[in-house]
Design a protein around this motif. Sequence first.
Motif, mmCIF file in Angstrom:
data_model
loop_
_atom_site.group_PDB
_atom_site.id
_atom_site.type_symbol
_atom_site.label_atom_id
_atom_site.label_comp_id
_atom_site.label_asym_id
_atom_site.label_seq_id
_atom_site.Cartn_x
_atom_site.Cartn_y
_atom_site.Cartn_z
ATOM 1 N N GLU A 203 2.009 22.515 -25.635
ATOM 2 C CA GLU A 203 3.348 22.721 -26.176
ATOM 3 C C GLU A 203 4.358 23.057 -25.081
ATOM 4 O OE1 GLU A 203 4.002 21.932 -29.095
ATOM 5 O OE2 GLU A 203 1.997 21.823 -29.971
ATOM 6 N N ALA A 204 5.616 22.696 -25.349
ATOM 7 C CA ALA A 204 6.655 22.853 -24.327
ATOM 8 C C ALA A 204 7.178 24.274 -24.242
ATOM 9 C CB ALA A 204 7.812 21.890 -24.633
ATOM 10 N N ASP A 205 7.110 25.065 -25.324
ATOM 11 C CA ASP A 205 7.657 26.417 -25.299
ATOM 12 C C ASP A 205 6.814 27.324 -26.184
ATOM 13 O OD1 ASP A 205 8.606 26.087 -28.053
ATOM 14 O OD2 ASP A 205 10.158 24.819 -27.178
ATOM 15 N N LEU A 206 7.093 28.628 -26.115
ATOM 16 C CA LEU A 206 6.300 29.605 -26.858
ATOM 17 C C LEU A 206 6.458 29.471 -28.364
ATOM 18 C CD1 LEU A 206 6.484 32.991 -24.900
ATOM 19 C CD2 LEU A 206 4.604 31.350 -25.021
ATOM 20 N N LEU A 207 7.645 29.093 -28.822
ATOM 21 C CA LEU A 207 7.836 28.926 -30.258
ATOM 22 C C LEU A 207 6.922 27.838 -30.813
ATOM 23 C CD1 LEU A 207 11.684 29.306 -30.806
ATOM 24 C CD2 LEU A 207 9.855 30.760 -31.723
ATOM 25 N N SER A 208 6.758 26.776 -30.053
ATOM 26 C CA SER A 208 5.850 25.710 -30.490
ATOM 27 C C SER A 208 4.408 26.181 -30.463
ATOM 28 C CB SER A 208 6.023 24.478 -29.591
ATOM 29 O OG SER A 208 7.351 23.997 -29.635
ATOM 30 N N VAL A 209 4.063 26.997 -29.466
ATOM 31 C CA VAL A 209 2.714 27.553 -29.400
ATOM 32 C C VAL A 209 2.458 28.442 -30.621
ATOM 33 C CG1 VAL A 209 1.163 29.075 -28.116
ATOM 34 C CG2 VAL A 209 2.608 27.446 -26.886
ATOM 35 N N SER A 210 3.418 29.318 -30.915
ATOM 36 C CA SER A 210 3.237 30.219 -32.048
ATOM 37 C C SER A 210 3.191 29.457 -33.366
ATOM 38 C CB SER A 210 4.354 31.258 -32.072
ATOM 39 O OG SER A 210 5.609 30.649 -32.341
ATOM 40 N N ALA A 236 7.639 30.769 -12.527
ATOM 41 C CA ALA A 236 7.665 31.083 -11.101
ATOM 42 C C ALA A 236 9.016 31.604 -10.651
ATOM 43 C CB ALA A 236 7.294 29.840 -10.291
ATOM 44 N N GLY A 237 10.040 31.478 -11.477
ATOM 45 C CA GLY A 237 11.360 31.950 -11.110
ATOM 46 C C GLY A 237 11.571 33.440 -11.300
ATOM 47 N N GLY A 238 10.574 34.156 -11.796
ATOM 48 C CA GLY A 238 10.692 35.596 -11.955
ATOM 49 C C GLY A 238 11.204 36.026 -13.306
ATOM 50 N N THR A 239 10.863 35.277 -14.354
ATOM 51 C CA THR A 239 11.308 35.613 -15.703
ATOM 52 C C THR A 239 10.127 35.614 -16.660
ATOM 53 O OG1 THR A 239 13.488 34.619 -15.309
ATOM 54 C CG2 THR A 239 12.841 34.973 -17.601
ATOM 55 N N LEU A 240 10.089 36.607 -17.533
ATOM 56 C CA LEU A 240 9.105 36.660 -18.597
ATOM 57 C C LEU A 240 9.786 36.316 -19.918
ATOM 58 C CD1 LEU A 240 7.013 39.914 -18.006
ATOM 59 C CD2 LEU A 240 6.291 37.568 -17.601
ATOM 60 N N THR A 241 9.184 35.422 -20.678
ATOM 61 C CA THR A 241 9.629 35.122 -22.026
ATOM 62 C C THR A 241 8.580 35.657 -22.988
ATOM 63 O OG1 THR A 241 10.738 33.113 -21.260
ATOM 64 C CG2 THR A 241 10.331 33.314 -23.623
ATOM 65 N N PRO A 281 10.055 35.742 -35.094
ATOM 66 C CA PRO A 281 10.756 36.361 -33.968
ATOM 67 C C PRO A 281 11.499 35.337 -33.126
ATOM 68 C CG PRO A 281 8.439 36.109 -33.446
ATOM 69 C CD PRO A 281 8.593 35.677 -34.871
ATOM 70 N N SER A 282 12.473 35.837 -32.410
ATOM 71 C CA SER A 282 13.200 35.016 -31.439
ATOM 72 C C SER A 282 12.694 35.354 -30.041
ATOM 73 C CB SER A 282 14.705 35.277 -31.520
ATOM 74 O OG SER A 282 15.193 34.946 -32.809
ATOM 75 N N PRO A 283 12.569 34.356 -29.170
ATOM 76 C CA PRO A 283 12.131 34.652 -27.807
ATOM 77 C C PRO A 283 13.150 35.541 -27.092
ATOM 78 C CG PRO A 283 11.998 32.293 -28.286
ATOM 79 C CD PRO A 283 12.770 32.915 -29.390
ATOM 80 N N TYR A 284 12.656 36.458 -26.301
ATOM 81 C CA TYR A 284 13.536 37.275 -25.471
ATOM 82 C C TYR A 284 12.961 37.332 -24.066
ATOM 83 C CZ TYR A 284 10.176 41.067 -26.485
ATOM 84 O OH TYR A 284 9.049 41.827 -26.616
ATOM 85 N N GLN A 285 13.831 37.564 -23.096
ATOM 86 C CA GLN A 285 13.439 37.459 -21.698
ATOM 87 C C GLN A 285 13.691 38.759 -20.951
ATOM 88 O OE1 GLN A 285 15.665 34.012 -20.306
ATOM 89 N NE2 GLN A 285 13.956 32.639 -20.808
ATOM 90 N N VAL A 286 12.838 39.004 -19.968
ATOM 91 C CA VAL A 286 13.002 40.141 -19.059
ATOM 92 C C VAL A 286 12.721 39.667 -17.642
ATOM 93 C CG1 VAL A 286 12.401 41.880 -20.770
ATOM 94 C CG2 VAL A 286 10.598 40.857 -19.380
ATOM 95 N N ALA A 287 13.373 40.304 -16.687
ATOM 96 C CA ALA A 287 13.137 39.962 -15.279
ATOM 97 C C ALA A 287 11.755 40.451 -14.856
ATOM 98 C CB ALA A 287 14.209 40.590 -14.401
#
Length: 357
Positions: A203-210, A236-241, A281-287
């Motif tokens: 899957e391309a993103d976490l929503l599709s995985v879930s 690899a860019g330093g972001t957690l979704t 849930p909606s995806p959210y991001q943290v550094a």
Amino acid sequence: MSRPPAWRTTVARLAQPLMAAWPFVMMAVVSAVDLLAGPEYGYLSLLALGPAFASLSGGVRRTLLIGLMALALSLLLGLYDGLIGTRQSALSLMSVTGVTAASALAAIARQRRERELADVRSVAEVAQRVLLRPVPRRAGHLRAAVSYTSASAEARIGGDLYEVVTAPTGVRAIVGDVQGKGLEAVESAATVLGAFREAAHDEADLLSVSGRLERALNRRLSGEEFVTAILVEADAGGTLTLLNYGHPVPLLLRADGTVVAAEPDAHAPPLGLSSLQVEGPSPYQVAFGPGDQILLHTDGVIEARDASGRFYPLAERMFLLAGDDPEEALEKLRLDLVAHVDGPLHDDAAMLLLRAR
């Protein structure tokens, strides 16, 4: 695995020989009392306490042997008291014989139940170990470590789950907790992990995985069963979704030692409750920069209580993760959790540590 404190282990070791010696102690006490009190009080029937207690810890042969010893003592004391051939002596022999026979049957039934229970537990624990395979120590730009502490004997096995997968879009991980205990919980955990391991690559993103997890669970679960879970993707860019399905909030330990809760903007229900027709849930991001760590955990960690009822202060103990080796650091945290409870946990406790290299 959780281990009881030293004093509990010592008590358990002492209790076994004491239980084994208890039938002999009881027969010795009854014999001494009968010798001192004389024949008029009729203590001979109490010799049946020996084989009665023997069935609690010994096998059939041991129970029968102790029963024969009780019969021999009853005859010897009957001779000493001059009661052979009397009604009192006959009742004593009948009591010892009857209790010995009943105790032997009870020992057979107990040993059969113990074997069946051991077989069931063995199968369930093997299934759980196969299901929860070790996570890779290095996954993409992350280092990973996992800790799984089993609950007390009453709960034995549960539905805690975890996995780390290196996908084309980054590293994806999941930590979850299935409602309930036993083989059904393990089966539900297997459904979630099987779907995640496949979907994380495709899957391309976490929503599709879930979405894949939700569909797999809806085919498996029924009624009000559910699975709390948190999904994480690290690029690899330093972001957690993150996607949080009613699961305990993970904690971030920054490279400078700051502890931050990765709290979502809004809470969502667990997986498997699509029949309620509520929004997910909606995806959210943290550094997530070099040296940062995130700890994903189940509620067995934060709900662990000490003797006075205080919950484990996970946020205050995050400094224990500051070591160079993530596995050693997570083991320090696990040992601190077990020391806080000072005994077996009442719920399984799973922790997954991800560290940006």
